[in-house]
Design a protein around this motif. Structure first.
Motif, PDB file in Angstrom:
ATOM      1  N   MET A 189       0.802  -1.199   0.113  1.00 27.65           N
ATOM      2  CA  MET A 189       0.036   0.073   0.023  1.00 27.65           C
ATOM      3  C   MET A 189       0.766   1.216  -0.089  1.00 27.65           C
ATOM      4  SD  MET A 189      -3.244  -0.709  -0.032  1.00 27.65           S
ATOM      5  CE  MET A 189      -4.230   0.551   0.757  1.00 27.65           C
ATOM      6  N   THR A 190       1.946   1.132   0.779  1.00 31.75           N
ATOM      7  CA  THR A 190       2.815   2.206   0.865  1.00 31.75           C
ATOM      8  C   THR A 190       3.368   2.781  -0.526  1.00 31.75           C
ATOM      9  OG1 THR A 190       3.591   1.985   3.051  1.00 31.75           O
ATOM     10  CG2 THR A 190       4.894   3.199   1.779  1.00 31.75           C
ATOM     11  N   SER A 191       3.752   1.642  -1.352  1.00 33.34           N
ATOM     12  CA  SER A 191       4.453   1.982  -2.664  1.00 33.34           C
ATOM     13  C   SER A 191       3.263   2.529  -3.615  1.00 33.34           C
ATOM     14  CB  SER A 191       5.069   0.696  -3.207  1.00 33.34           C
ATOM     15  OG  SER A 191       4.185  -0.499  -3.567  1.00 33.34           O
ATOM     16  N   MET A 192       2.100   2.171  -3.565  1.00 35.44           N
ATOM     17  CA  MET A 192       1.038   2.666  -4.421  1.00 35.44           C
ATOM     18  C   MET A 192       0.508   4.008  -3.852  1.00 35.44           C
ATOM     19  SD  MET A 192      -0.164   0.127  -6.584  1.00 35.44           S
ATOM     20  CE  MET A 192      -1.488   1.070  -6.987  1.00 35.44           C
ATOM     21  N   GLU A 193       0.573   4.273  -2.943  1.00 40.33           N
ATOM     22  CA  GLU A 193       0.507   5.556  -2.381  1.00 40.33           C
ATOM     23  C   GLU A 193       1.409   6.610  -2.978  1.00 40.33           C
ATOM     24  OE1 GLU A 193      -0.930   7.788   1.769  1.00 40.33           O
ATOM     25  OE2 GLU A 193       0.370   6.051   1.875  1.00 40.33           O
ATOM     26  N   LYS A 194       2.676   6.190  -2.879  1.00 40.39           N
ATOM     27  CA  LYS A 194       3.636   6.955  -3.596  1.00 40.39           C
ATOM     28  C   LYS A 194       3.541   7.085  -5.036  1.00 40.39           C
ATOM     29  CE  LYS A 194       7.292   6.017  -0.011  1.00 40.39           C
ATOM     30  NZ  LYS A 194       8.615   5.613   0.388  1.00 40.39           N
ATOM     31  N   ARG A 195       3.133   6.220  -5.720  1.00 38.11           N
ATOM     32  CA  ARG A 195       2.894   6.427  -7.295  1.00 38.11           C
ATOM     33  C   ARG A 195       1.774   7.162  -7.589  1.00 38.11           C
ATOM     34  NH1 ARG A 195       2.904   0.498  -9.095  1.00 38.11           N
ATOM     35  NH2 ARG A 195       2.973   1.409 -11.311  1.00 38.11           N
ATOM     36  N   LEU A 196       0.657   7.324  -6.715  1.00 34.37           N
ATOM     37  CA  LEU A 196      -0.488   7.789  -7.292  1.00 34.37           C
ATOM     38  C   LEU A 196      -0.568   9.521  -6.917  1.00 34.37           C
ATOM     39  CD1 LEU A 196      -2.868   4.832  -6.438  1.00 34.37           C
ATOM     40  CD2 LEU A 196      -2.212   5.687  -8.604  1.00 34.37           C
ATOM     41  N   ASP A 197      -1.420  10.356  -7.569  1.00 37.64           N
ATOM     42  CA  ASP A 197      -1.498  11.727  -7.427  1.00 37.64           C
ATOM     43  C   ASP A 197      -2.113  11.898  -6.014  1.00 37.64           C
ATOM     44  OD1 ASP A 197      -1.741  14.480  -7.521  1.00 37.64           O
ATOM     45  OD2 ASP A 197      -2.613  14.415  -9.299  1.00 37.64           O
ATOM     46  N   PRO A 198      -1.564  12.530  -5.047  1.00 35.86           N
ATOM     47  CA  PRO A 198      -2.092  12.716  -3.707  1.00 35.86           C
ATOM     48  C   PRO A 198      -3.321  13.712  -3.788  1.00 35.86           C
ATOM     49  CG  PRO A 198      -0.040  13.832  -3.718  1.00 35.86           C
ATOM     50  CD  PRO A 198      -0.137  12.973  -4.993  1.00 35.86           C
ATOM     51  N   SER A 199      -3.644  14.321  -4.770  1.00 34.97           N
ATOM     52  CA  SER A 199      -4.655  15.328  -5.062  1.00 34.97           C
ATOM     53  C   SER A 199      -5.893  14.584  -5.351  1.00 34.97           C
ATOM     54  CB  SER A 199      -4.179  16.483  -6.207  1.00 34.97           C
ATOM     55  OG  SER A 199      -4.311  15.887  -7.386  1.00 34.97           O
ATOM     56  N   LEU A 200      -5.855  13.266  -5.948  1.00 32.31           N
ATOM     57  CA  LEU A 200      -6.978  12.431  -6.310  1.00 32.31           C
ATOM     58  C   LEU A 200      -7.057  11.221  -5.344  1.00 32.31           C
ATOM     59  CD1 LEU A 200      -6.879  12.203 -10.064  1.00 32.31           C
ATOM     60  CD2 LEU A 200      -8.392  13.683  -8.823  1.00 32.31           C
ATOM     61  N   PHE A 201      -5.924  10.743  -4.929  1.00 29.48           N
ATOM     62  CA  PHE A 201      -6.040   9.391  -4.008  1.00 29.48           C
ATOM     63  C   PHE A 201      -5.536   9.738  -2.493  1.00 29.48           C
ATOM     64  CE2 PHE A 201      -5.317   8.102  -8.341  1.00 29.48           C
ATOM     65  CZ  PHE A 201      -6.421   6.724  -8.629  1.00 29.48           C
ATOM     66  N   LYS A 202      -6.494   9.265  -1.849  1.00 30.58           N
ATOM     67  CA  LYS A 202      -6.181   9.407  -0.116  1.00 30.58           C
ATOM     68  C   LYS A 202      -6.387   8.105   0.481  1.00 30.58           C
ATOM     69  CE  LYS A 202      -5.927  13.918  -0.007  1.00 30.58           C
ATOM     70  NZ  LYS A 202      -4.617  14.510   0.260  1.00 30.58           N
ATOM     71  N   ARG A 203      -5.507   8.065   1.442  1.00 28.42           N
ATOM     72  CA  ARG A 203      -5.420   6.854   2.331  1.00 28.42           C
ATOM     73  C   ARG A 203      -6.449   7.353   3.415  1.00 28.42           C
ATOM     74  NH1 ARG A 203      -0.377   3.912   3.181  1.00 28.42           N
ATOM     75  NH2 ARG A 203      -1.125   1.872   4.473  1.00 28.42           N
ATOM     76  N   VAL A 204      -7.164   6.339   3.560  1.00 25.05           N
ATOM     77  CA  VAL A 204      -8.506   6.339   4.479  1.00 25.05           C
ATOM     78  C   VAL A 204      -8.271   5.309   5.744  1.00 25.05           C
ATOM     79  CG1 VAL A 204      -9.886   7.462   2.715  1.00 25.05           C
ATOM     80  CG2 VAL A 204     -10.025   5.181   3.063  1.00 25.05           C
ATOM     81  N   HIS A 205      -7.355   4.459   5.401  1.00 23.35           N
ATOM     82  CA  HIS A 205      -7.213   3.296   6.497  1.00 23.35           C
ATOM     83  C   HIS A 205      -5.827   2.916   6.212  1.00 23.35           C
ATOM     84  CE1 HIS A 205      -8.053  -0.491   8.374  1.00 23.35           C
ATOM     85  NE2 HIS A 205      -8.826   0.196   8.910  1.00 23.35           N
ATOM     86  N   ARG A 206      -5.430   2.245   6.980  1.00 26.45           N
ATOM     87  CA  ARG A 206      -3.960   1.528   6.562  1.00 26.45           C
ATOM     88  C   ARG A 206      -4.001   0.500   5.456  1.00 26.45           C
ATOM     89  NH1 ARG A 206      -3.063  -3.221   9.214  1.00 26.45           N
ATOM     90  NH2 ARG A 206      -0.802  -2.889   9.621  1.00 26.45           N
ATOM     91  N   SER A 207      -5.225  -0.026   5.481  1.00 26.92           N
ATOM     92  CA  SER A 207      -5.569  -0.986   4.091  1.00 26.92           C
ATOM     93  C   SER A 207      -6.412  -0.541   3.201  1.00 26.92           C
ATOM     94  CB  SER A 207      -6.335  -2.273   5.014  1.00 26.92           C
ATOM     95  OG  SER A 207      -5.594  -2.909   5.969  1.00 26.92           O
ATOM     96  N   ALA A 208      -6.636   0.853   2.939  1.00 28.04           N
ATOM     97  CA  ALA A 208      -7.727   1.269   1.828  1.00 28.04           C
ATOM     98  C   ALA A 208      -7.052   2.734   1.590  1.00 28.04           C
ATOM     99  CB  ALA A 208      -9.030   1.506   2.501  1.00 28.04           C
ATOM    100  N   ILE A 209      -7.145   2.932   0.076  1.00 29.34           N
ATOM    101  CA  ILE A 209      -6.746   3.910  -0.629  1.00 29.34           C
ATOM    102  C   ILE A 209      -7.985   4.520  -1.286  1.00 29.34           C
ATOM    103  CG2 ILE A 209      -5.495   5.376  -2.156  1.00 29.34           C
ATOM    104  CD1 ILE A 209      -2.972   3.606  -1.295  1.00 29.34           C
ATOM    105  N   VAL A 210      -8.701   5.473  -1.439  1.00 29.94           N
ATOM    106  CA  VAL A 210      -9.646   5.829  -2.282  1.00 29.94           C
ATOM    107  C   VAL A 210      -9.503   6.944  -3.480  1.00 29.94           C
ATOM    108  CG1 VAL A 210     -11.510   5.162  -0.537  1.00 29.94           C
ATOM    109  CG2 VAL A 210     -10.827   7.586  -0.832  1.00 29.94           C
ATOM    110  N   ASN A 211     -10.117   6.749  -4.583  1.00 31.89           N
ATOM    111  CA  ASN A 211      -9.896   7.714  -5.350  1.00 31.89           C
ATOM    112  C   ASN A 211     -11.282   8.981  -5.346  1.00 31.89           C
ATOM    113  OD1 ASN A 211     -10.033   9.594  -7.790  1.00 31.89           O
ATOM    114  ND2 ASN A 211      -9.780   7.953  -9.287  1.00 31.89           N
ATOM    115  N   LEU A 212     -10.818  10.269  -4.832  1.00 31.02           N
ATOM    116  CA  LEU A 212     -12.057  11.184  -4.511  1.00 31.02           C
ATOM    117  C   LEU A 212     -12.859  11.577  -5.598  1.00 31.02           C
ATOM    118  CD1 LEU A 212      -9.794  13.699  -2.573  1.00 31.02           C
ATOM    119  CD2 LEU A 212     -10.938  11.685  -1.924  1.00 31.02           C
ATOM    120  N   GLN A 213     -12.744  11.238  -6.792  1.00 33.02           N
ATOM    121  CA  GLN A 213     -13.428  11.358  -8.106  1.00 33.02           C
ATOM    122  C   GLN A 213     -14.726  10.478  -7.706  1.00 33.02           C
ATOM    123  OE1 GLN A 213     -11.346  12.357 -11.944  1.00 33.02           O
ATOM    124  NE2 GLN A 213     -10.472  10.592 -10.946  1.00 33.02           N
ATOM    125  N   TYR A 214     -14.654   9.407  -7.100  1.00 34.44           N
ATOM    126  CA  TYR A 214     -15.698   8.306  -6.762  1.00 34.44           C
ATOM    127  C   TYR A 214     -16.257   8.369  -5.567  1.00 34.44           C
ATOM    128  CZ  TYR A 214     -13.699   6.477 -11.243  1.00 34.44           C
ATOM    129  OH  TYR A 214     -13.119   6.413 -12.582  1.00 34.44           O
TER     130      TYR A 214
END
Length: 253
Positions: A189-214
């Motif tokens: 999850m840490t490597s995925m979080e670093k690869r994705l644009d933080p203005s769109l993708f937010k970590r909401v749980h240690r086990s979950a990242i969401v795309n704010l567009q959805y």
């Protein structure tokens, strides 16, 4: 007036170069600046012609395509062109996209598939031109992935980052959710979080990242637990430690 795209063809097979040149002759904005059959020739041609675009065979005399790109990047006197791989093998595909290749064409490819790759290259070049007009310090390269590339059941899949709705951790894997479809990748999850644009993708749980567009809303369940509800009705658990961050982001969106 359309930009003229200076292009090099790198392939150790004469017939492959000839076929690609013929296909590219149908593209009015493509100008073939040269072609070569070895890594050394391509290094020298790139230095001499400063191409916008390089069609690169994955395996050439001297070094493979991935190593050649790294060598080009290490040369101070060479401007890195956009790269489209053309190869009969898929073994370098993941490495190719890690180093920002535009596309990866598996031989034999169709004219339609080539046009798709060229469309991506044109988009990248236009983005670079726009960024250059803003002045020094804008090189047109985003540090975040616009696509996620991975192998699944013997296929290489190209998934636009904007299509990802949310990502869940599963032991040593992450599950990428795109509507009713999911893909399992061996990544953290840490490597995925670093690869994705933080203005769109937010970590909401240690086990979950969401795309704010959805995201439709963040709400509190009856037991006091926070959840992120997506527009498709799915619910993603949110931990209290992450609630303040996403709540502030949504309030200012």
């Amino acid at each position: 007036m359309a930009m003229v795209i200076q292009t090099l063809i790198a392939d150790d097979e004469v017939l492959a170069r000839r076929k690609l040149r013929q296909l590219l002759s149908e593209e009015p904005d493509i100008r073939i600046a040269g072609e070569g059959s070895t890594a050394f020739e391509i290094m020298e041609l790139t230095r001499a012609t400063a191409p916008h675009l390089l069609f690169l065979d994955g395996q050439m005399p001297g070094m493979n395509g991935v190593d050649l790109i790294k060598a080009l990047g290490d040369s101070d006197d060479i401007a890195m062109p956009q790269i489209i791989f053309t190869t009969a093998y898929d073994r370098h595909a993941l490495q190719a996209f890690e180093i920002q290749a535009v596309d990866y064409l598996l031989k034999p490819f169709t004219a339609e598939r080539l046009r798709s790759a060229l469309a991506r290259a044109r988009s990248q070049l236009q983005l670079s031109q726009k960024s250059a007009r803003h002045g020094p310090g804008h090189d047109g390269a985003s540090p975040y992935a616009s696509r996620i590339v991975f192998k699944s059941r013997g296929r290489i899949l190209f998934l636009s980052a904007s299509e990802i709705q949310w990502i869940a951790a599963e032991e040593n894997y992450v599950r990428i959710c795109v509507g009713a479809t999911t893909h399992l990748l061996r990544e953290t999850m840490t490597s995925m979080e670093k690869r994705l644009d933080p203005s769109l993708f937010k970590r909401v749980h240690r086990s979950a990242i969401v795309n704010l567009q959805y995201v439709r809303e963040v709400r509190t369940e009856a037991r006091g637990d926070y959840v992120v509800q997506l527009k498709n009705g799915q619910k993603v658990p949110m931990s209290r430690s992450y609630h303040a961050r996403i709540d502030e982001r949504l309030a200012t969106a």
